[in-house]
Design a protein around this motif. Structure first.
Motif, PDB file in Angstrom:
ATOM      1  N   THR A  10     -47.368 -16.561 -23.030  1.00  0.00           N
ATOM      2  CA  THR A  10     -47.351 -17.767 -23.671  1.00  0.00           C
ATOM      3  C   THR A  10     -45.848 -18.086 -24.864  1.00  0.00           C
ATOM      4  OG1 THR A  10     -48.557 -16.943 -25.636  1.00  0.00           O
ATOM      5  CG2 THR A  10     -49.728 -18.315 -23.963  1.00  0.00           C
ATOM      6  N   ASP A  11     -45.310 -16.963 -24.842  1.00  0.00           N
ATOM      7  CA  ASP A  11     -44.107 -16.787 -25.632  1.00  0.00           C
ATOM      8  C   ASP A  11     -43.027 -17.191 -24.687  1.00  0.00           C
ATOM      9  OD1 ASP A  11     -43.759 -14.416 -24.365  1.00  0.00           O
ATOM     10  OD2 ASP A  11     -43.685 -13.261 -26.293  1.00  0.00           O
ATOM     11  N   SER A  12     -43.363 -17.324 -23.306  1.00  0.00           N
ATOM     12  CA  SER A  12     -41.970 -17.799 -22.618  1.00  0.00           C
ATOM     13  C   SER A  12     -41.744 -19.118 -22.774  1.00  0.00           C
ATOM     14  CB  SER A  12     -42.286 -17.185 -21.149  1.00  0.00           C
ATOM     15  OG  SER A  12     -43.468 -18.019 -20.673  1.00  0.00           O
ATOM     16  N   TYR A  13     -42.653 -20.258 -23.228  1.00  0.00           N
ATOM     17  CA  TYR A  13     -42.274 -21.456 -23.485  1.00  0.00           C
ATOM     18  C   TYR A  13     -42.819 -22.184 -24.620  1.00  0.00           C
ATOM     19  CZ  TYR A  13     -47.213 -21.461 -21.506  1.00  0.00           C
ATOM     20  OH  TYR A  13     -48.268 -21.193 -21.309  1.00  0.00           O
ATOM     21  N   ARG A  14     -42.402 -23.120 -24.978  1.00  0.00           N
ATOM     22  CA  ARG A  14     -42.890 -23.776 -26.254  1.00  0.00           C
ATOM     23  C   ARG A  14     -43.887 -24.941 -26.002  1.00  0.00           C
ATOM     24  NH1 ARG A  14     -40.459 -28.321 -28.714  1.00  0.00           N
ATOM     25  NH2 ARG A  14     -40.842 -28.618 -30.936  1.00  0.00           N
ATOM     26  N   THR A  15     -44.943 -25.048 -26.836  1.00  0.00           N
ATOM     27  CA  THR A  15     -46.027 -26.029 -26.519  1.00  0.00           C
ATOM     28  C   THR A  15     -45.775 -27.142 -27.678  1.00  0.00           C
ATOM     29  OG1 THR A  15     -47.663 -24.767 -27.443  1.00  0.00           O
ATOM     30  CG2 THR A  15     -47.410 -24.643 -25.208  1.00  0.00           C
ATOM     31  N   THR A  16     -46.029 -28.362 -27.509  1.00  0.00           N
ATOM     32  CA  THR A  16     -46.329 -29.494 -28.437  1.00  0.00           C
ATOM     33  C   THR A  16     -47.661 -29.932 -27.907  1.00  0.00           C
ATOM     34  OG1 THR A  16     -45.226 -30.727 -27.047  1.00  0.00           O
ATOM     35  CG2 THR A  16     -44.079 -29.816 -28.694  1.00  0.00           C
ATOM     36  N   GLY A  17     -48.079 -30.829 -28.732  1.00  0.00           N
ATOM     37  CA  GLY A  17     -49.399 -31.667 -28.412  1.00  0.00           C
ATOM     38  C   GLY A  17     -50.772 -30.631 -28.661  1.00  0.00           C
ATOM     39  N   LYS A  18     -51.916 -31.207 -28.450  1.00  0.00           N
ATOM     40  CA  LYS A  18     -53.183 -30.385 -28.696  1.00  0.00           C
ATOM     41  C   LYS A  18     -54.161 -31.112 -28.087  1.00  0.00           C
ATOM     42  CE  LYS A  18     -53.694 -32.328 -33.501  1.00  0.00           C
ATOM     43  NZ  LYS A  18     -54.051 -32.326 -34.875  1.00  0.00           N
ATOM     44  N   VAL A  60     -43.607 -27.414 -22.927  1.00  0.00           N
ATOM     45  CA  VAL A  60     -44.921 -28.148 -22.467  1.00  0.00           C
ATOM     46  C   VAL A  60     -45.630 -28.764 -23.245  1.00  0.00           C
ATOM     47  CG1 VAL A  60     -46.775 -27.702 -21.295  1.00  0.00           C
ATOM     48  CG2 VAL A  60     -45.070 -26.374 -20.777  1.00  0.00           C
ATOM     49  N   ASP A  61     -45.937 -30.350 -23.032  1.00  0.00           N
ATOM     50  CA  ASP A  61     -46.761 -30.935 -23.960  1.00  0.00           C
ATOM     51  C   ASP A  61     -48.028 -30.712 -23.525  1.00  0.00           C
ATOM     52  OD1 ASP A  61     -48.311 -33.304 -24.590  1.00  0.00           O
ATOM     53  OD2 ASP A  61     -46.760 -34.090 -25.411  1.00  0.00           O
ATOM     54  N   HIS A  62     -48.969 -30.022 -24.350  1.00  0.00           N
ATOM     55  CA  HIS A  62     -50.281 -29.686 -24.019  1.00  0.00           C
ATOM     56  C   HIS A  62     -51.064 -30.969 -23.548  1.00  0.00           C
ATOM     57  CE1 HIS A  62     -53.931 -26.959 -23.931  1.00  0.00           C
ATOM     58  NE2 HIS A  62     -54.556 -27.923 -24.867  1.00  0.00           N
ATOM     59  N   LYS A  63     -51.185 -32.021 -24.206  1.00  0.00           N
ATOM     60  CA  LYS A  63     -51.988 -33.226 -23.938  1.00  0.00           C
ATOM     61  C   LYS A  63     -51.485 -33.471 -22.590  1.00  0.00           C
ATOM     62  CE  LYS A  63     -53.351 -37.909 -24.995  1.00  0.00           C
ATOM     63  NZ  LYS A  63     -53.700 -39.024 -26.331  1.00  0.00           N
ATOM     64  N   LEU A  64     -50.269 -33.983 -22.337  1.00  0.00           N
ATOM     65  CA  LEU A  64     -49.743 -34.591 -21.210  1.00  0.00           C
ATOM     66  C   LEU A  64     -49.966 -33.526 -20.071  1.00  0.00           C
ATOM     67  CD1 LEU A  64     -46.269 -36.357 -22.414  1.00  0.00           C
ATOM     68  CD2 LEU A  64     -48.401 -37.361 -21.331  1.00  0.00           C
ATOM     69  N   ALA A  65     -49.871 -32.601 -20.239  1.00  0.00           N
ATOM     70  CA  ALA A  65     -50.284 -31.600 -18.833  1.00  0.00           C
ATOM     71  C   ALA A  65     -51.514 -31.644 -18.477  1.00  0.00           C
ATOM     72  CB  ALA A  65     -50.013 -29.879 -19.464  1.00  0.00           C
ATOM     73  N   SER A  66     -52.357 -31.720 -19.599  1.00  0.00           N
ATOM     74  CA  SER A  66     -54.014 -32.159 -19.265  1.00  0.00           C
ATOM     75  C   SER A  66     -54.041 -33.225 -18.441  1.00  0.00           C
ATOM     76  CB  SER A  66     -55.042 -32.143 -20.458  1.00  0.00           C
ATOM     77  OG  SER A  66     -54.675 -30.812 -20.926  1.00  0.00           O
TER      78      SER A  66
END
Length: 451
Positions: A10-18, A60-66
């Motif tokens: 998980t530290d190989s990319y940054r995440t936003t959103g929830k 990665v935008d967590h919400k948009l990925a979903s």
């Protein structure tokens, strides 16, 4: 070698959103992790090609990925065709449940022949109730159809195919060889896949997701289907960024044209079951002869070893077989199969296929040997089964207006809006050069070589 073999840290990319999709399983976490795998491998490739002075960071935008695990396209003033045939669905048997997948005419005909009824849902339900689930499953498959009895997780893990899948790696790599990547002077840090020719011989849904992903970073994707083929409820979502051509591979002219296209491709992505390409004369030796420097990634439904390795399947069927629909039923306290809220096995496998192709390209750019990548929906199901859910109280129930790009997309069916991209890699943003188009609307030729 550093070919992708597991989800990235998980530290190989940054995440936003929830937030999270409501499910017994970690579907949203899987979505973010598979987008993260694409980001990690694209960053590696960008650095290996010296397109950037340093390793770019993936976000990665967590919400948009979903949300991208569902439908990414919202029509304006018109309706998308139905995804399912009128007969397809879950039916109660004498001793459990079974899912019939009848979207393709030949699959519907096979199920109806076994059940000895017409295409009437009430008649189908009555006939199914007289069968044991596993016996009907076997009979439909023997007739050339596709079906899946609902099994529990423990039943699946005890099943010969479940045991075989447990021995499969997430991404199987084999047949190492040295290749030389074709120079692509148009490639840049903002469009790292510009000029990359990707030959797409895949159908619903995982393979098309993988090639749509590559197109988002500039790849030139050519999808090839049999004349007249269509997937009405799916194509507006997954033909984004692609040229879509018809070719009759049962004809000598069509097969010769496909071989010509393959000889000029940089990446070959297909979804043929084991041995199916050999039936077209495209053995591995022939593919090596035609395209010795290609990257190749493929998938099937139930894995590459075991008694079901040649069995046709789809996401919804694998969910039934592998115990996901049964576990969902327990979690929801329901009295019927409860599938995932989205076709997560398809989408996850698709993004992992894209990541695998990028991983092989990165290794080749570094001068290392590469291998052919194999994935399966059933092995992705095992990944989902062991993935931990994050603690979150915020539910992702659907896309909001702010989740869509404000620029309209003129699809081949009518105007609409596409979800905002969920992934960026340094200066590279996901942008598609072509709107979604109907199948068979482009010539079977590489656009860059066609004038």
């Amino acid at each position: 070698m550093s070919l992708l073999s597991a989800l990235p840290a998980t530290d190989s990319y940054r995440t936003t959103g929830k937030g999270a999709l409501s499910s017994a399983f970690a579907v949203s976490e899987l979505a973010t992790a598979t987008f993260g795998a694409v980001g990690q491998e694209l960053a590696r490739l960008t650095a290996a090609l010296n397109l950037s002075s340093e390793m770019p960071a993936a976000t990665v935008d967590h919400k948009l990925a979903s949300l991208w695990y569902g439908f990414s396209f919202k029509p304006d003033g018109w309706e998308m065709p139905s995804l399912w045939d009128a007969v397809a669905g879950d039916y109660q048997t004498a001793d459990g449940w079974i899912r019939l997948h009848t979207n393709l005419p030949r699959h519907r005909a096979a199920a109806l022949k076994v059940l000895e009824v017409t295409a009437d849902r009430t008649l189908v339900a009555q006939a199914v109730r007289t069968w044991a689930a596993s016996e009907l499953e076997s009979a439909v498959v023997a007739q050339g159809g596709v079906a899946a009895a609902m099994r529990s997780r423990s039943d699946w893990l005890d099943h010969p195919q479940g045991r075989a899948i447990s021995r499969d790696p997430l991404i199987g790599w084999h047949s190492p060889r040295q290749i030389k990547l074709r120079d692509r002077p148009e490639a840049s840090a903002t469009r790292p896949l510009a000029g990359l020719r990707v030959l797409d011989l895949t159908r619903v849904l995982a393979g098309p997701v993988s090639t749509r992903t590559l197109a988002g970073f500039g790849a030139e994707v050519l999808r090839v289907d049999p004349p007249g083929w269509d997937e009405p409820g799916v194509i507006p979502d997954i033909s984004l960024g692609k040229s879509c051509a018809y070719l009759d591979l049962k004809s000598s002219v069509g097969l010769e044209k496909l071989q010509d296209l393959l000889s000029q491709a940089d990446v070959f992505i297909h979804g043929y079951r084991p041995g199916a390409l050999d039936g077209l004369g495209l053995t591995k030796a022939k593919r090596d002869e035609l395209a010795p420097n290609r990257v190749e990634v493929t998938l099937d439904a139930y894995g590459w070893q075991g008694p079901w390795a040649n069995r046709r399947g789809f996401d919804s069927l694998v969910q039934m077989s592998a115990g996901i629909a049964d576990a969902g039923r327990d979690w929801a306290k329901a009295d019927k199969p409860t599938p995932l809220p989205v076709q997560a096995l398809d989408h996850a496998t698709g993004y992992l296929m894209a990541a695998a192709a990028l991983s092989a390209m990165a290794e080749a750019a570094l001068g290392n040997p590469i291998m052919l990548g194999q994935l399966s929906l059933a092995r992705t199901a095992e990944l989902l089964a062991v993935l931990s859910k994050s603690e979150t109280q915020e539910s992702i129930s659907g896309a909001m207006p702010a989740d869509y790009d404000t620029n309209p997309e003129a699809s081949g069916w009518g105007p609409g809006h596409r979800l905002k991209p969920a992934l960026s890699v340094g200066a590279a943003k996901m942008v598609w050069d072509r709107p979604a188009s109907k199948l068979g609307t482009s010539p079977p030729a590489w656009p860059s070589l066609n004038g």
